[in-house]
Each structure stands twice: as C-alpha cells, then as structure tokens.
Design a protein around this motif. Sequence first.
Motif, PDB file in Angstrom:
ATOM      1  N   VAL A 452       0.857  -1.182   0.000  1.00 14.64           N
ATOM      2  CA  VAL A 452       0.000   0.000   0.000  1.00 14.64           C
ATOM      3  C   VAL A 452       0.894   1.234   0.000  1.00 14.64           C
ATOM      4  CG1 VAL A 452      -1.777   1.304   1.222  1.00 14.64           C
ATOM      5  CG2 VAL A 452      -1.830  -1.204   1.234  1.00 14.64           C
ATOM      6  N   ALA A 453       0.638   2.154  -0.925  1.00 12.87           N
ATOM      7  CA  ALA A 453       1.417   3.398  -1.010  1.00 12.87           C
ATOM      8  C   ALA A 453       0.661   4.521  -0.324  1.00 12.87           C
ATOM      9  CB  ALA A 453       1.673   3.745  -2.474  1.00 12.87           C
ATOM     10  N   TRP A 544       4.660  -5.939 -12.321  1.00  9.57           N
ATOM     11  CA  TRP A 544       4.212  -5.142 -11.171  1.00  9.57           C
ATOM     12  C   TRP A 544       3.077  -4.215 -11.593  1.00  9.57           C
ATOM     13  CZ3 TRP A 544       5.070  -5.101  -5.975  1.00  9.57           C
ATOM     14  CH2 TRP A 544       6.038  -6.007  -5.504  1.00  9.57           C
ATOM     15  N   ASN A 545       2.075  -4.172 -10.746  1.00  7.25           N
ATOM     16  CA  ASN A 545       0.811  -3.528 -11.067  1.00  7.25           C
ATOM     17  C   ASN A 545       0.544  -2.420 -10.054  1.00  7.25           C
ATOM     18  OD1 ASN A 545      -1.825  -3.110 -11.990  1.00  7.25           O
ATOM     19  ND2 ASN A 545      -2.671  -4.772 -10.746  1.00  7.25           N
ATOM     20  N   TYR A 591     -12.508  -2.385 -10.818  1.00  9.22           N
ATOM     21  CA  TYR A 591     -11.352  -2.451  -9.916  1.00  9.22           C
ATOM     22  C   TYR A 591     -10.850  -3.879  -9.740  1.00  9.22           C
ATOM     23  CZ  TYR A 591     -11.589   2.496  -8.920  1.00  9.22           C
ATOM     24  OH  TYR A 591     -11.541   3.872  -9.040  1.00  9.22           O
ATOM     25  N   LYS A 592     -11.732  -4.853  -9.889  1.00 11.73           N
ATOM     26  CA  LYS A 592     -11.273  -6.234  -9.846  1.00 11.73           C
ATOM     27  C   LYS A 592     -10.323  -6.502 -11.018  1.00 11.73           C
ATOM     28  CE  LYS A 592     -11.996 -10.962 -10.403  1.00 11.73           C
ATOM     29  NZ  LYS A 592     -12.126 -11.863 -11.556  1.00 11.73           N
ATOM     30  N   VAL A 593     -10.692  -6.000 -12.203  1.00 13.90           N
ATOM     31  CA  VAL A 593      -9.813  -6.150 -13.366  1.00 13.90           C
ATOM     32  C   VAL A 593      -8.484  -5.448 -13.120  1.00 13.90           C
ATOM     33  CG1 VAL A 593      -9.506  -5.528 -15.797  1.00 13.90           C
ATOM     34  CG2 VAL A 593     -11.701  -6.450 -15.012  1.00 13.90           C
ATOM     35  N   LEU A 594      -8.539  -4.198 -12.656  1.00 11.91           N
ATOM     36  CA  LEU A 594      -7.303  -3.438 -12.451  1.00 11.91           C
ATOM     37  C   LEU A 594      -6.398  -4.087 -11.407  1.00 11.91           C
ATOM     38  CD1 LEU A 594      -8.601   0.260 -12.512  1.00 11.91           C
ATOM     39  CD2 LEU A 594      -7.669  -1.100 -14.392  1.00 11.91           C
ATOM     40  N   LEU A 595      -6.986  -4.636 -10.363  1.00  5.63           N
ATOM     41  CA  LEU A 595      -6.188  -5.203  -9.263  1.00  5.63           C
ATOM     42  C   LEU A 595      -5.605  -6.570  -9.587  1.00  5.63           C
ATOM     43  CD1 LEU A 595      -8.483  -4.122  -6.304  1.00  5.63           C
ATOM     44  CD2 LEU A 595      -6.081  -3.455  -6.577  1.00  5.63           C
ATOM     45  N   THR A 596      -5.992  -7.167 -10.701  1.00  7.02           N
ATOM     46  CA  THR A 596      -5.522  -8.521 -11.009  1.00  7.02           C
ATOM     47  C   THR A 596      -4.701  -8.574 -12.289  1.00  7.02           C
ATOM     48  OG1 THR A 596      -7.675  -8.986 -12.058  1.00  7.02           O
ATOM     49  CG2 THR A 596      -7.387  -9.673  -9.772  1.00  7.02           C
ATOM     50  N   ARG A 597      -3.986  -7.503 -12.610  1.00 10.12           N
ATOM     51  CA  ARG A 597      -3.131  -7.506 -13.795  1.00 10.12           C
ATOM     52  C   ARG A 597      -1.702  -7.938 -13.473  1.00 10.12           C
ATOM     53  NH1 ARG A 597      -6.292  -8.582 -17.102  1.00 10.12           N
ATOM     54  NH2 ARG A 597      -7.511  -9.003 -15.246  1.00 10.12           N
ATOM     55  N   GLY A 598      -1.288  -7.909 -12.224  1.00 10.37           N
ATOM     56  CA  GLY A 598       0.107  -8.140 -11.879  1.00 10.37           C
ATOM     57  C   GLY A 598       0.475  -9.612 -11.848  1.00 10.37           C
ATOM     58  N   MET A 599       1.720  -9.927 -12.233  1.00 11.20           N
ATOM     59  CA  MET A 599       2.238 -11.297 -12.178  1.00 11.20           C
ATOM     60  C   MET A 599       3.085 -11.526 -10.933  1.00 11.20           C
ATOM     61  SD  MET A 599       1.277 -13.026 -14.896  1.00 11.20           S
ATOM     62  CE  MET A 599       2.505 -14.290 -15.198  1.00 11.20           C
ATOM     63  N   VAL A 600       3.694 -10.450 -10.421  1.00 13.27           N
ATOM     64  CA  VAL A 600       4.598 -10.577  -9.285  1.00 13.27           C
ATOM     65  C   VAL A 600       4.064  -9.853  -8.062  1.00 13.27           C
ATOM     66  CG1 VAL A 600       6.943 -10.097  -8.444  1.00 13.27           C
ATOM     67  CG2 VAL A 600       6.574 -10.811 -10.821  1.00 13.27           C
ATOM     68  N   GLY A 601       3.466  -8.672  -8.261  1.00 15.12           N
ATOM     69  CA  GLY A 601       2.959  -7.926  -7.114  1.00 15.12           C
ATOM     70  C   GLY A 601       2.092  -6.761  -7.527  1.00 15.12           C
ATOM     71  N   THR A 602       1.361  -6.211  -6.551  1.00 15.64           N
ATOM     72  CA  THR A 602       0.483  -5.069  -6.761  1.00 15.64           C
ATOM     73  C   THR A 602       0.750  -4.018  -5.701  1.00 15.64           C
ATOM     74  OG1 THR A 602      -1.278  -6.387  -7.757  1.00 15.64           O
ATOM     75  CG2 THR A 602      -1.921  -4.288  -6.801  1.00 15.64           C
ATOM     76  N   VAL A 603       0.837  -2.762  -6.128  1.00 13.45           N
ATOM     77  CA  VAL A 603       0.942  -1.632  -5.206  1.00 13.45           C
ATOM     78  C   VAL A 603      -0.356  -0.841  -5.334  1.00 13.45           C
ATOM     79  CG1 VAL A 603       2.249   0.399  -4.516  1.00 13.45           C
ATOM     80  CG2 VAL A 603       3.429  -1.532  -5.584  1.00 13.45           C
ATOM     81  N   ILE A 604      -1.031  -0.609  -4.192  1.00 14.30           N
ATOM     82  CA  ILE A 604      -2.343   0.040  -4.203  1.00 14.30           C
ATOM     83  C   ILE A 604      -2.241   1.415  -3.543  1.00 14.30           C
ATOM     84  CG2 ILE A 604      -4.787  -0.219  -3.607  1.00 14.30           C
ATOM     85  CD1 ILE A 604      -4.215  -3.199  -3.077  1.00 14.30           C
ATOM     86  N   TYR A 605      -2.884   2.392  -4.137  1.00 14.66           N
ATOM     87  CA  TYR A 605      -2.995   3.718  -3.530  1.00 14.66           C
ATOM     88  C   TYR A 605      -4.439   4.181  -3.675  1.00 14.66           C
ATOM     89  CZ  TYR A 605      -3.048   8.772  -3.156  1.00 14.66           C
ATOM     90  OH  TYR A 605      -3.379  10.056  -2.800  1.00 14.66           O
ATOM     91  N   SER A 606      -4.984   4.798  -2.643  1.00  7.69           N
ATOM     92  CA  SER A 606      -6.312   5.387  -2.716  1.00  7.69           C
ATOM     93  C   SER A 606      -6.220   6.885  -2.501  1.00  7.69           C
ATOM     94  CB  SER A 606      -7.239   4.773  -1.654  1.00  7.69           C
ATOM     95  OG  SER A 606      -8.455   5.500  -1.603  1.00  7.69           O
TER      96      SER A 606
END
Length: 627
Positions: A452-453, A544-545, A591-606
């Motif tokens: 989380v950023a 990385w997503n 947002y489900k589509v956007l959050l599941t594009r990464g192969m190694v990891g996801t960084v989320i910011y709101s």
Amino acid sequence: MTLLRTTAADPRMSQPDSLVEQLLSQMLFTSGHRAGPAEQNSWRRSLPALAADLREAGLENVEMLIEYHMPLTSKRADVVLAGVHPATGEPSYVVIELKQWTAAYSFEDSTELVEVPGMPGGPKLNPILQVRGYCEYINDFARVLQDQPDALAGAAYLHNANDPSLLADLKTVPMTTTGRVFTGADRGKFHDFLRSRLADTGGKASADLLLNSAAAPSRQLLKVAADEVTNRSQFHLLGNQQLAVELVLHQVDQAKKSNSKRVVIVTGGPGSGKSVIALELLGELARQGRTVLHATGSRSFTQTLRKVAGHRAPRVQKMFKYFNQFMDADANDLDVLIMDEAHRIRETSVDRYTKAALRTDRLQVDELIAAARVPVFLLDEHQVVRPGEMGSLNQITAYAKSLGLDTIHVPLDAQFRCGGSAEYLDWVQRLLGLTDGEPTPWKPVPEFAVEVAETPWDLERRLVEKIDDGYSARMTAGYCWPWSDPKDGALVPDVAIDDWSRPWNTKGDRRVGDAPPSALWATQDGGFGQVGCVYTAQGFEYDWNGVILGPDILWRNGRFVTDRSANRDPDFRSVVKVSDLRFDRLVRHVYKVLLTRGMVGTVIYSTDPETRDALHRLVNRPSEGKR
C-alpha cells in the motif's frame, strides 16, 4: 457485398453525374450515410475512365463490381472485374485500385510509403502493395477461390498520369500478378493486361460465384497460421486447460460426424489461461485444416494478438476479428469460432457505423453462435465492466437452450496470473464484495506481494524501483478524471492528485511523443509514463501492477461503497441506461480487473485517507504500521 454491379456497356458509365447519384443512393441504403465530396469526385472522375478503357479493350461485357466489400472486414476495393480467363475458361477476377495521382515520390527512401504532391494526410501506401493486399485478403477469405490459385490478379491504375518519370519510385516494389501499376501513359499495356486475364463473355456467372461465396479462411491461410501460431507456443497447458483444448477438438470432430452444432463455454478467472487455450486451439485447428477464426470485443486485445501471433506472417493477423464482424456471416460457414474475452459480448452489434441494411434487433450472441458449427466462448463473469456487456455463463447457456442446443461447460481451476496465487484473487473478490464472505486481512504469500502506497509519488517510486530491477510495470486508475485530447503534440496530465499528475494513455492508434498507441499501452515500451484505464488494461498482464483507487470507490463502515458522482466514464453517465445498482456492480468489476493484472505484485494507492487507512490495516502487518 458490392455497392453497384454493372458493366462498361451501361449508359450510366458514360454519365458521371448519374453514376454518382446511383452510388450515393445505394450507399445511403446500405450504410445509412452519404459519401463525402472527395469520394464522390473520385467516382465521377475514375469510374467512367475505367469503363472507357474496358470498352476500348473489347471488354464491355465484363462485370464491374464497384466498391466491392471484402468479406468479414470493413475494407472495400474500388472495382473487381469478373469474367472468365481467355485461355482456360475458368472464372477470373481482376482487382482494380483507381488513383488520380499524376506524381508520387518515395517517402524518406521507403519502398512501401510514398508522398503524393498536393494530397493532405501524410505519406500513402504504395498502391501496388495496396492492391496486392486486397488480392491476398480475397484469396484468403472467399472460399470459392480456394482451389483456383490463378483466378485473381490485381493492378493499380493511375489513369491521369501521363509522365511515367514522375511515378518511377512506385516501381521499386517488385511487380507480380496480384500487384502491378499502370498509368495513363501506358494504357495500351493496361488493355493487354486486362485481355490476358479476362474474356468478354461469362462475366455474370463469375460475378455470381464471387458475390455468393462463403466467407472462411482458406487452406493456404490456415497452413500459414498453423506454422505461425502452433510453432510459437510458449506455454504448457495444465489440468483443465488441456481438458478444454481436447474437449473442443472432440466436439469439432463430433459436430462434423453427426452434422450437428455444439456450444462450448470455458470459464475462469484472470490468469487462468483462457487466452492460452484460445491460441492453442487456433493453431491446432488451423493445422488440421479446419476453418477457424478468433474474435474478441476488445480493440486493444485484438490488436496485440495480431501483432504477437502474426509477427512473422502478417496474413495471420486477418484471422483475429471483432465480435461485431459476423452480422452478415452465413450460418455455419466456419467449423469453429473462438471467442476470447466473451464477457465483453454486447446485446447487439449495431452501432452508429452499422449499415442500414444490417440494423436489426438481432442479438450479438445469436450472430456468434450461428457463424460456426462449434462456437467456443471463453469468459470471466467478474470482468463485465461496461453497460450492455452480457457474456455470462447463464446468459449464453440460456440462449443456446432456446435454440435447442446443448452446451458443454469447462471451468478452469488453475491460476497463472498474480504469481499463481488463488489466495490473492479470493482476497480481491472479498475486498470488493464480489463474493460471499467479509473482507479479510491479507496474509503474505511467497509467490505474490501486496503493498500500500501513501502517496501517488510513493506508488510511482516503488514501481520505478521494480523497473530498475528488470521487471515490467504499469500504473492504472479508475475513470475518475477527465480525459483530454493531446495539445501541441503532447498528452495532457489529466490524472492530477495533489502535486502529482500524469496523463492517461493515448486515445488513438498513433504514438504521441514516446507514448505508444492506445491498443499497445500495456505491451510496448513507453507505456509506463501514462496511467492506463480498464479498457486498455483488460486482458493484459505485467510484472508489477500499480492501482489508483479513485474517489468513486471508498471504504466506509468496514466495506467498500461506490460514489457515482465521482466517476467520469461516459458509458456510466446515463442513469436510465445504467441504474445505480448496475453502476455499483460494474465499478467493482472495473477495480477487480485493475487489481488482477500483476504477475509478481500489486501496489495500491487510494485518493481517500480513510480508505488508505483501511488498506494499511488490511495489508500491512500490525508491526509495520504505515509506510
């Protein structure tokens, strides 16, 4: 299939104004719009000139198919001449590309591109290559030509050009039977060429054959596709992936043996291998000589598949179609139609560009099922992100049942995206309220990282560090900011959060500065500098997503809620077309589509502080606190 069918003996061919009026009337009837002044002038000046040459060559009874609409595409050839070969008596066709150019010069030493003095719009394709491409396409998709290798020829005719030296650069391209050029200065040679390909009688039957031909990929194209797709396989099918492929192949065999129709539906989440299955099927069925095409509802996805799967053999790119290109396809012309990303099937194929003659209430799913003996749908029900998309298992099954057709359903249980982490997919779906169960804290797993950023600068910095380590990365966001056209040749930094701002990905098919075309944002160098939206990210993956949750989705009282007023997507604007309940569901899917594009990891910011606090509590271990 053609705007006007006539012969050079038709009196209208000597009366330009009457001819143009006839073409305009026919175009209005078939397409619902009128040709512009430039196209009208082209008809007025070029078609009578060609008819005069046909009469002078003694070919006034050859059939002229004017504005011939090539099968399964929006492309049109200026004229296709239909007759019989003077030596063999077999059907013979000549594709004519008409140009009014008087001069053309190589563009920056290119043999493929030329500059035409006085003509706006930048460099043009060498007309020899243009007409050769038309011939190749007709050969590949008009089934009546499959066993007629010498039935088709092509020529560009520059009837106004009287100084060959001003067109010498065109001839740097080797001339062939399907691609050559003639000018007004060598009309005699043009007449000789036409007489070598066409006799003056028999044109009507030949035209009937072509216009009534089924549309399907030829054996030659299938062979090329098999070599290109099958031999480039970079994946190993596992579990239900292999089952899905074998099952479809079995259904194709059975449908042929029993002369029946079967519907196959393959369902799976993001990264479960649906597109791998689709390409494996395309290659294998092509190798077997089955008539097969691939279709999607995504411009970005289709263009990328064309680029990847047809890299060494551009002809293969023509086998990748869109869902709305089967409105007038004949029933069961194909053995198999593979529909990837079938959750993007829409209620109807009709849009503002649809010909008037095709404007009906027919459902798109009906067109797609009708087009092949074995229609194969590959879909993820949680990726329906636009109003009007209706590709669900229940909807397709119910419609097939209404037609008296049985369906075979193959669920995919393996996971290849998100590090193969089924736990992450389940966590995202719980987080967004798309499945039963309350949101839960993220339990770290070795195969996939979630971070989380605290600021957009922080999110971008983390991704840049990953790129420096050799990973690929992209930033995406919900559609919560305006999307401007480029200004002064540069993208506008519309996605503005406090003192941080970046542009959306490009809108069109051209690069803007270093930014790739819209359809290639996820896969081509230069995409990291822009923020992608769901329409350019869907169907793709990167290591990385980075995901920006906009103000249209907020954490309140232990769960996510949506705020319609914060969303800028034009497709969601109408409350009549998209109810509040439907909007809520679609945004969660986005947002489900956007959050599941990464192969190694996801960084989320709101963008919302309360939501960021909740994400920190859900993702970070208690000892870590905020970053």
